[in-house]
Design a protein around this motif. Structure first.
Motif, PDB file in Angstrom:
ATOM      1  N   LEU A   1      -6.453 -39.519 199.481  1.00  0.00           N
ATOM      2  CA  LEU A   1      -5.973 -38.334 199.076  1.00  0.00           C
ATOM      3  C   LEU A   1      -6.970 -37.693 198.082  1.00  0.00           C
ATOM      4  CD1 LEU A   1      -2.329 -39.537 197.960  1.00  0.00           C
ATOM      5  CD2 LEU A   1      -2.980 -37.815 199.561  1.00  0.00           C
ATOM      6  N   GLN A   2      -7.023 -36.531 197.536  1.00  0.00           N
ATOM      7  CA  GLN A   2      -7.823 -35.951 196.429  1.00  0.00           C
ATOM      8  C   GLN A   2      -7.292 -36.168 194.941  1.00  0.00           C
ATOM      9  OE1 GLN A   2     -10.827 -34.408 197.140  1.00  0.00           O
ATOM     10  NE2 GLN A   2     -10.695 -35.188 199.100  1.00  0.00           N
ATOM     11  N   ARG A   3      -8.174 -36.274 194.122  1.00  0.00           N
ATOM     12  CA  ARG A   3      -7.670 -36.437 192.870  1.00  0.00           C
ATOM     13  C   ARG A   3      -6.358 -35.331 192.537  1.00  0.00           C
ATOM     14  NH1 ARG A   3      -8.972 -35.045 187.530  1.00  0.00           N
ATOM     15  NH2 ARG A   3      -9.084 -36.723 186.075  1.00  0.00           N
ATOM     16  N   ASP A   4      -6.803 -34.385 192.606  1.00  0.00           N
ATOM     17  CA  ASP A   4      -5.656 -33.246 192.141  1.00  0.00           C
ATOM     18  C   ASP A   4      -4.429 -33.680 192.708  1.00  0.00           C
ATOM     19  OD1 ASP A   4      -7.791 -31.941 190.697  1.00  0.00           O
ATOM     20  OD2 ASP A   4      -7.977 -30.069 191.856  1.00  0.00           O
ATOM     21  N   ALA A   5      -4.338 -34.115 194.139  1.00  0.00           N
ATOM     22  CA  ALA A   5      -3.388 -34.236 194.583  1.00  0.00           C
ATOM     23  C   ALA A   5      -2.211 -35.425 193.958  1.00  0.00           C
ATOM     24  CB  ALA A   5      -3.381 -34.812 196.078  1.00  0.00           C
ATOM     25  N   VAL A   6      -3.018 -36.395 193.323  1.00  0.00           N
ATOM     26  CA  VAL A   6      -2.185 -37.401 192.544  1.00  0.00           C
ATOM     27  C   VAL A   6      -1.771 -36.953 190.876  1.00  0.00           C
ATOM     28  CG1 VAL A   6      -2.855 -39.087 194.254  1.00  0.00           C
ATOM     29  CG2 VAL A   6      -4.087 -38.875 192.137  1.00  0.00           C
ATOM     30  N   ARG A   7      -2.819 -36.227 190.559  1.00  0.00           N
ATOM     31  CA  ARG A   7      -2.310 -35.504 189.312  1.00  0.00           C
ATOM     32  C   ARG A   7      -0.875 -35.479 188.961  1.00  0.00           C
ATOM     33  NH1 ARG A   7      -6.296 -33.766 185.297  1.00  0.00           N
ATOM     34  NH2 ARG A   7      -5.289 -32.832 183.490  1.00  0.00           N
TER      35      ARG A   7
END
Length: 273
Positions: A113-119
């Motif tokens: 996952l990308q960071r923005d996806a888990v924010r």
């Protein structure tokens, strides 16, 4: 002079954990912090605190599978129930230990996952945790951590942490500003102290020498100057937090090594006497 708390997860490593409270008090500390209390009965920790006249000022919420490499659950999708169970346990310990602050570790961004996806997951979990902690009169803290020590950690920068705190808007959600991590990731530490301490969003400071994470008088940072900056800003802004000594003594587990390395603190106390 700043108020210093001994980090018992790192200091006095030659002693059993519960015996470190006695050692910290003998060295003149009035407060302690550490990573996790959960392997010990609340009553045993309370007894050590009371016997030594120590304040418990900070500990971490459960991090997930620490031995398996997890470093927090707050940003991990699908772990909400485990996260909430851990926060409930942390609040229970905080009330018993009369500890005003709980640090919630963000966790590692999943490899797929990308960071923005888990924010959004992170913000939702923090929002819930702040609400629950407020019911018990506790603050919850988030800490930017450098990616050299913990590769893949979700939160790394002071500005991002403050943006998150502002976005959630809970008065008991604050930033744990570790000057060691800040120096490694961003530098310009004195100006960040001047910028962020007066906001009221910094709940706790921590220190260690850079880059080895030894005593603060070892390494590239001029902590004498930074302590002066903290004093100055505290007088101007009314900041009254604690400074956690979260460093690894250079003399390691050598008996008495932590105490022998406290020359920086004794010198500071003499200068300010």
């Amino acid at each position: 002079m700043p108020q210093f708390a001994a980090n018992l997860s790192m200091l006095y490593p030659e002693l059993d954990f519960l015996d470190r409270f006695d050692a910290a008090a003998k060295d003149g500390f009035k407060a302690v912090e550490y990573l996790f209390p959960y392997a010990f009965a609340k009553e045993d920790i309370v007894a050590r605190l009371k016997h030594n006249g120590l304040q418990q000022v900070l500990f971490n919420g459960p991090p997930g599978n620490w031995e398996g490499g997890e470093r927090g659950l707050a940003c991990l999708p699908g772990r909400d129930a485990e996260f909430r169970e851990g926060i409930a346990k942390a609040i229970d310990y905080a009330v018993a230990l009369d500890c005003p602050r709980i640090h919630i570790m963000a966790g590692l961004v999943p490899a797929d996952l990308q960071r923005d996806a888990v924010r959004p997951v992170y913000l939702d979990n923090l929002r819930w945790a702040a609400e629950e902690a407020a019911k018990a009169g506790r603050d919850v803290l988030i800490e930017p951590i450098n990616t050299r020590d913990i590769p893949g950690f979700f939160l790394n920068r002071q500005d991002d942490a403050h943006d998150i705190v502002e976005a959630i808007g809970a008065p008991n959600l604050k930033v744990q500003m570790d000057l060691y991590h800040c120096q490694i990731v961003e530098g310009d530490v004195a100006m960040k102290i001047r910028k962020y301490l007066p906001t009221g969003r910094v709940g706790h400071l921590q220190i260690a020498g850079v880059p080895e994470r030894h005593e603060p008088d070892i390494g590239e940072q001029n902590y004498g100057y930074l302590f002066d900056v903290i004093d100055e800003v505290s007088r101007q802004s009314g900041w009254q937090g604690w400074v956690g000594c979260e460093y690894r003594p250079k003399r390691g587990a050598e008996p008495g090594g932590t105490s022998a390395g406290l020359g920086w603190l004794r010198a500071l106390q003499q200068q300010r006497a």
